[in-house]
Design an enzyme around this catalytic site. Structure first.
Site, PDB file in Angstrom:
ATOM      1  N   ARG A 102       0.796  -1.212  -0.111  1.00 45.63           N
ATOM      2  CA  ARG A 102      -0.148   0.010  -0.063  1.00 45.63           C
ATOM      3  C   ARG A 102       0.813   1.173  -0.049  1.00 45.63           C
ATOM      4  O   ARG A 102       1.451   1.410   1.103  1.00 45.63           O
ATOM      5  CB  ARG A 102      -0.915   0.029   1.205  1.00 45.63           C
ATOM      6  N   GLN A 132      -9.784  -4.117  -2.726  1.00 43.33           N
ATOM      7  CA  GLN A 132     -11.570  -3.884  -2.347  1.00 43.33           C
ATOM      8  C   GLN A 132     -12.682  -4.228  -3.235  1.00 43.33           C
ATOM      9  O   GLN A 132     -13.633  -4.670  -2.908  1.00 43.33           O
ATOM     10  CB  GLN A 132     -11.516  -2.315  -2.075  1.00 43.33           C
ATOM     11  N   ASP A 225     -17.659   6.458  -0.068  1.00 43.78           N
ATOM     12  CA  ASP A 225     -16.196   6.414   0.561  1.00 43.78           C
ATOM     13  C   ASP A 225     -16.070   7.660   1.279  1.00 43.78           C
ATOM     14  O   ASP A 225     -16.613   8.634   0.982  1.00 43.78           O
ATOM     15  CB  ASP A 225     -15.336   5.985  -0.554  1.00 43.78           C
ATOM     16  N   CYS A 265     -16.128   0.866   1.767  1.00 45.69           N
ATOM     17  CA  CYS A 265     -14.926   0.254   2.156  1.00 45.69           C
ATOM     18  C   CYS A 265     -14.590   0.482   3.477  1.00 45.69           C
ATOM     19  O   CYS A 265     -13.448  -0.529   4.063  1.00 45.69           O
ATOM     20  CB  CYS A 265     -13.956   0.597   1.103  1.00 45.69           C
TER      21      CYS A 265
HETATM   22  N1  NVA Z   1     -10.367   6.218  -0.534  1.00 44.99           N
HETATM   23  C1  NVA Z   1     -10.071   5.958   0.761  1.00 44.99           C
HETATM   24  C2  NVA Z   1     -10.093   4.513   0.941  1.00 44.99           C
HETATM   25  C3  NVA Z   1      -9.860   3.585   2.223  1.00 44.99           C
HETATM   26  C4  NVA Z   1      -9.879   2.264   2.205  1.00 44.99           C
HETATM   27  C5  NVA Z   1      -8.518   6.336   0.971  1.00 44.99           C
HETATM   28  O1  NVA Z   1      -7.857   6.277   0.142  1.00 44.99           O
HETATM   29  O2  NVA Z   1      -8.164   6.733   2.101  1.00 44.99           O
END
Ligand code: NVA
Length: 326
Positions: A102, A132, A225, A265
């Site tokens: 990540r 996800q 989200d 998510c």
């Molecule tokens: N769009 C959000 C998703 C979190 C799982 C982020 O990038 O923080």
């Protein structure tokens, strides 16, 4: 040869996405029955941004597949700071059978995949969140029995990783994907074009609606989200104002199909992008969605392990190679 990776949602063809979802369902039904990472093979798992679901689901999932989750502290490692991404990639590829990362820039993930010599899995970048999406699609399939032909409306920050991933993965699944976002917060034209091209082969479609009511009307699946993705914290106040009309509350959800399900998510901010009543209400399937991260990611790991020749395809309960017969 560079092994296959999952860097963005359209790295899987429609047939491959369907096979991965079938595999995820089979793993969910028998979580401890299949060990394609037996050895145990190590999978390096690194995070440059906060995590809860991704770290725990990859750890548990890799162990369930017979492998070893090699948690790498990315601050200590200093990926791209203490050593270049390319050098870290070559080192990790010598220790692990796959890399899960990540990070911020998609280009860095691509660099990791170019140099590691092992499959690389996108555990979220600024641009995409393909793991996800596989969990989301698995959840929709469980609750609605199918994917192709359903309408999915994503409301909120359409320009974030989830908006992009819904466009690509939803189109791949043959869904009608609607992004409901304010001016300036829509996915790029290039992203729409890529998704529209996929949709022509699957019977799906993609469209943008600036009006949240128009976006949600008649939808079978409604997704939102956070308005403030990780790394954008400085913009929180401005975004709260821009996105206020896009809050997924009972009033907005009333425009969706009466049987619509709601996905998020997580982490969720009740009273911002979603009301507490909707998140904790009867249409919400967010806890199934969170659990499904593990099953979906196990399927991705197993799919890539077979494609990299690390494990025979016959180890898996579902065929994931073209032309493979059982
Ligand atoms: N769009 C959000 C998703 C979190 C799982 C982020 O990038 O923080």
């Amino acid at each position: 040869m560079t092994p296959r990776s999952l860097l963005r949602d359209d790295d899987l063809s429609p047939a491959e996405q369907a096979a991965v979802l079938d595999l995820a369902a089979a793993f969910k039904a028998s979580p401890y029955a299949h060990k394609p990472l037996a050895g145990p093979r190590s999978v390096a798992v690194l995070f440059d941004k906060p995590t809860l679901r991704t770290q725990t689901s990859f750890s548990a999932g890799i162990a369930e597949l017979g492998g070893h989750p090699m948690q790498v502290d990315s601050l200590l490692a200093g990926v791209g700071v203490r050593e270049s991404v390319a050098d870290v990639a070559r080192v990790l590829g010598g220790q692990a059978s796959a890399v899960v990362w990540r990070t911020f820039e998609q280009a860095k993930l691509e660099e990791m995949a170019s140099y590691s010599g092992v499959p690389v899995i996108n555990a979220l970048t600024d641009d995409f969140h393909p793991c996800q999406l596989l969990a989301d699609l698995l959840t929709v399939r469980e609750h609605r029995g199918t994917l192709a032909g359903l309408t999915a409306a994503f409301v909120g920050d359409g320009a974030n990783n989830m908006g992009n991933s819904w466009l690509l993965a939803g189109a791949t699944a043959g869904m009608h994907v609607v992004i409901g976002a304010p001016e300036g917060y829509a996915p790029s034209q290039a992203m729409f074009d890529a998704a529209a091209k996929i949709a022509t082969t699957t019977g799906g479609s993609v469209r943008l609606e600036l009006d949240p009511v128009a976006a949600v009307t008649g939808a079978d699946v409604v997704i939102t989200d956070t308005w403030v993705s990780m790394g954008m914290e400085d913009e929180a106040a401005a975004r709260a104002e821009v996105f206020a009309p896009y809050c997924l509350d009972e009033q907005l959800l009333a425009y969706a199909d009466p049987a619509a399900i709601v996905l998020h998510c997580l982490p969720a901010y009740r009273g911002k992008e979603i009301s507490a009543g909707v998140l904790d209400g009867p249409r919400s399937v967010v806890w199934d969605e969170a659990e499904n991260r593990r099953h979906a990611q196990k399927a991705v790991l197993a799919f890539l392990a077979v494609h990299a020749g690390l494990t025979p395809a016959t180890e898996l309960p579902v065929s994931v190679l073209p032309g493979e017969t059982r």
